[in-house]
Design an enzyme around this catalytic site. Sequence first.
Site, PDB file in Angstrom:
ATOM      1  N   ASP A   6      -3.878  -5.855  -7.492  1.00 17.27           N
ATOM      2  CA  ASP A   6      -3.599  -4.529  -8.057  1.00 17.27           C
ATOM      3  C   ASP A   6      -2.350  -4.688  -8.920  1.00 17.27           C
ATOM      4  O   ASP A   6      -1.676  -5.726  -8.868  1.00 17.27           O
ATOM      5  CB  ASP A   6      -3.335  -3.525  -6.914  1.00 17.27           C
ATOM      6  CG  ASP A   6      -2.969  -2.130  -7.430  1.00 17.27           C
ATOM      7  OD1 ASP A   6      -3.590  -1.663  -8.398  1.00 17.27           O
ATOM      8  OD2 ASP A   6      -2.029  -1.513  -6.876  1.00 17.27           O
ATOM      9  N   SER A   7      -2.026  -3.647  -9.680  1.00 15.18           N
ATOM     10  CA  SER A   7      -0.791  -3.681 -10.461  1.00 15.18           C
ATOM     11  C   SER A   7       0.432  -3.746  -9.551  1.00 15.18           C
ATOM     12  O   SER A   7       1.493  -4.190  -9.979  1.00 15.18           O
ATOM     13  CB  SER A   7      -0.694  -2.415 -11.316  1.00 15.18           C
ATOM     14  OG  SER A   7      -0.698  -1.276 -10.471  1.00 15.18           O
ATOM     15  N   TYR A  38      -0.061  -0.244 -14.686  1.00 15.36           N
ATOM     16  CA  TYR A  38      -1.103  -0.582 -15.652  1.00 15.36           C
ATOM     17  C   TYR A  38      -1.546   0.670 -16.432  1.00 15.36           C
ATOM     18  O   TYR A  38      -1.961   0.577 -17.580  1.00 15.36           O
ATOM     19  CB  TYR A  38      -2.353  -1.114 -14.935  1.00 15.36           C
ATOM     20  CG  TYR A  38      -2.337  -2.558 -14.484  1.00 15.36           C
ATOM     21  CD1 TYR A  38      -1.274  -3.413 -14.756  1.00 15.36           C
ATOM     22  CD2 TYR A  38      -3.432  -3.067 -13.777  1.00 15.36           C
ATOM     23  CE1 TYR A  38      -1.305  -4.740 -14.318  1.00 15.36           C
ATOM     24  CE2 TYR A  38      -3.464  -4.389 -13.349  1.00 15.36           C
ATOM     25  CZ  TYR A  38      -2.403  -5.224 -13.619  1.00 15.36           C
ATOM     26  OH  TYR A  38      -2.446  -6.526 -13.194  1.00 15.36           O
ATOM     27  N   GLY A  39      -1.516   1.814 -15.737  1.00 16.70           N
ATOM     28  CA  GLY A  39      -2.118   3.049 -16.261  1.00 16.70           C
ATOM     29  C   GLY A  39      -1.851   3.341 -17.732  1.00 16.70           C
ATOM     30  O   GLY A  39      -2.784   3.595 -18.491  1.00 16.70           O
ATOM     31  N   CYS A  69      -7.992  -1.838  -7.835  1.00 15.91           N
ATOM     32  CA  CYS A  69      -7.324  -1.001  -8.832  1.00 15.91           C
ATOM     33  C   CYS A  69      -8.406  -0.361  -9.690  1.00 15.91           C
ATOM     34  O   CYS A  69      -9.220  -1.069 -10.294  1.00 15.91           O
ATOM     35  CB  CYS A  69      -6.420  -1.890  -9.673  1.00 15.91           C
ATOM     36  SG  CYS A  69      -5.637  -1.055 -11.061  1.00 15.91           S
ATOM     37  N   ASN A  70      -8.404   0.960  -9.719  1.00 17.70           N
ATOM     38  CA  ASN A  70      -9.404   1.669 -10.533  1.00 17.70           C
ATOM     39  C   ASN A  70      -9.180   1.414 -12.018  1.00 17.70           C
ATOM     40  O   ASN A  70     -10.129   1.282 -12.790  1.00 17.70           O
ATOM     41  CB  ASN A  70      -9.316   3.173 -10.267  1.00 17.70           C
ATOM     42  CG  ASN A  70      -9.735   3.527  -8.856  1.00 17.70           C
ATOM     43  OD1 ASN A  70     -10.887   3.839  -8.614  1.00 17.70           O
ATOM     44  ND2 ASN A  70      -8.804   3.462  -7.924  1.00 17.70           N
ATOM     45  N   GLU A 147       5.435   2.967  -5.440  1.00 15.18           N
ATOM     46  CA  GLU A 147       6.131   1.692  -5.695  1.00 15.18           C
ATOM     47  C   GLU A 147       7.544   1.720  -5.122  1.00 15.18           C
ATOM     48  O   GLU A 147       8.077   0.684  -4.732  1.00 15.18           O
ATOM     49  CB  GLU A 147       6.173   1.394  -7.196  1.00 15.18           C
ATOM     50  CG  GLU A 147       4.843   0.959  -7.783  1.00 15.18           C
ATOM     51  CD  GLU A 147       4.301  -0.339  -7.187  1.00 15.18           C
ATOM     52  OE1 GLU A 147       5.069  -1.309  -7.063  1.00 15.18           O
ATOM     53  OE2 GLU A 147       3.108  -0.367  -6.823  1.00 15.18           O
ATOM     54  N   CYS A 177      -7.009   6.502  -7.641  1.00 10.65           N
ATOM     55  CA  CYS A 177      -6.043   5.441  -7.908  1.00 10.65           C
ATOM     56  C   CYS A 177      -5.645   4.914  -6.536  1.00 10.65           C
ATOM     57  O   CYS A 177      -5.387   5.699  -5.619  1.00 10.65           O
ATOM     58  CB  CYS A 177      -4.823   6.026  -8.624  1.00 10.65           C
ATOM     59  SG  CYS A 177      -3.425   4.888  -8.748  1.00 10.65           S
ATOM     60  N   THR A 178      -5.617   3.588  -6.403  1.00 15.37           N
ATOM     61  CA  THR A 178      -5.377   3.024  -5.065  1.00 15.37           C
ATOM     62  C   THR A 178      -3.954   3.257  -4.566  1.00 15.37           C
ATOM     63  O   THR A 178      -3.658   3.016  -3.398  1.00 15.37           O
ATOM     64  CB  THR A 178      -5.695   1.517  -5.046  1.00 15.37           C
ATOM     65  OG1 THR A 178      -4.954   0.868  -6.091  1.00 15.37           O
ATOM     66  CG2 THR A 178      -7.174   1.277  -5.247  1.00 15.37           C
ATOM     67  N   HIS A 179      -3.075   3.722  -5.445  1.00 14.50           N
ATOM     68  CA  HIS A 179      -1.732   4.055  -4.975  1.00 14.50           C
ATOM     69  C   HIS A 179      -1.716   5.348  -4.141  1.00 14.50           C
ATOM     70  O   HIS A 179      -0.717   5.625  -3.478  1.00 14.50           O
ATOM     71  CB  HIS A 179      -0.781   4.224  -6.163  1.00 14.50           C
ATOM     72  CG  HIS A 179      -0.240   2.925  -6.681  1.00 14.50           C
ATOM     73  ND1 HIS A 179      -0.986   2.057  -7.431  1.00 14.50           N
ATOM     74  CD2 HIS A 179       0.985   2.350  -6.532  1.00 14.50           C
ATOM     75  CE1 HIS A 179      -0.244   0.996  -7.741  1.00 14.50           C
ATOM     76  NE2 HIS A 179       0.961   1.163  -7.214  1.00 14.50           N
TER      77      HIS A 179
HETATM   78  N1  DGL Z   1      -3.449   1.322  -8.468  1.00 16.84           N
HETATM   79  C1  DGL Z   1      -3.984   1.461  -9.736  1.00 16.84           C
HETATM   80  C2  DGL Z   1      -5.307   2.199  -9.825  1.00 16.84           C
HETATM   81  O1  DGL Z   1      -6.044   2.247  -8.862  1.00 16.84           O
HETATM   82  C3  DGL Z   1      -3.120   1.603 -10.957  1.00 16.84           C
HETATM   83  C4  DGL Z   1      -1.761   2.182 -10.934  1.00 16.84           C
HETATM   84  C5  DGL Z   1      -1.004   1.783 -12.189  1.00 16.84           C
HETATM   85  O2  DGL Z   1      -0.588   0.633 -12.251  1.00 16.84           O
HETATM   86  O3  DGL Z   1      -0.860   2.600 -13.113  1.00 16.84           O
HETATM   87  O4  DGL Z   1      -5.676   2.692 -10.845  1.00 16.84           O
END
Ligand code: DGL
Length: 262
Positions: A6-7, A38-39, A69-70, A147, A177-179
């Site tokens: 993931d990011s 990443y978003g 990560c989506n 984070e 989003c996995t966060h």
């Molecule tokens: N955890 C990530 C997702 O599922 C991305 C979060 C990010 O880096 O912006 O999309």
Amino acid sequence: MIGIFDSGLGGLSVMRAIRERLPAADLLYLADSAYCPYGPRPIDEIRDRALACGRWLVDHGAHIVVIACNTATAAAVELLRRTLPVPVVGMEPGVKPAVAATRRGKVAVLATSGTIASERFRSLVHAYAADVEVYPLACPDLVEQVEAGELTSEHTRSLILKHLASAPEADVLVLGCTHFPPLKPLIETCVEPGVVIIDTSPAVAAQTARIAQQINHPSESGNIRCVTTGDPAQIAPALHRVWGAPLPLSGVQIEATDVIIK
Ligand code: DGL
């Protein structure tokens, strides 16, 4: 060994679900923290990072790569499936189960701007949610809170309330989003009783388990190792908080791939 990336720390929610399904598998978790989030990044850059992370995991022994990560899945799952020599599991926001669960016909999807802007998300909504009102909510500030390990603070709660105010009638929230699964207990305090919250981590773990069976993935010792492209000393406390226990974490450098493959 199953490689998961993931990011940053979000993919730990997917790793937890995989751990429950496959307790004997060795897991190698890669947080691409130097490039988090990443978003908001351009799609080519996300593809490049996803490919670099996937290759690194394969080079370090992964028999399956899970894109936890989506955003990276939306940008790069086809590329990784074409390029990597092992099966690749991706994920997407749970729009389909959300449509099945809504009574009011209103669904909010909490995700990154990258996921929301993606062609994959557009097709997902088109395929399953044509008769439902979908509110896509880009929540980059919540990625930052996770984070930082701020899973319960008043500030995080106020950000959640601010986002949810844009979709007051939604009776289903998709954690796209996995966060966001680590924020679920806090999100639950921000919504009316009866609102359904959808997390696709268990479905990703189930798919990973199916693939593990197909490839006769060996039973291992259930070791977990985590690496980050960021500063391990800085990241370790938040990783501990998100996972709920300390995990071994070391630093790695992963150069971007030299060619951007579209
Ligand atoms: N955890 C990530 C997702 O599922 C991305 C979060 C990010 O880096 O912006 O999309």
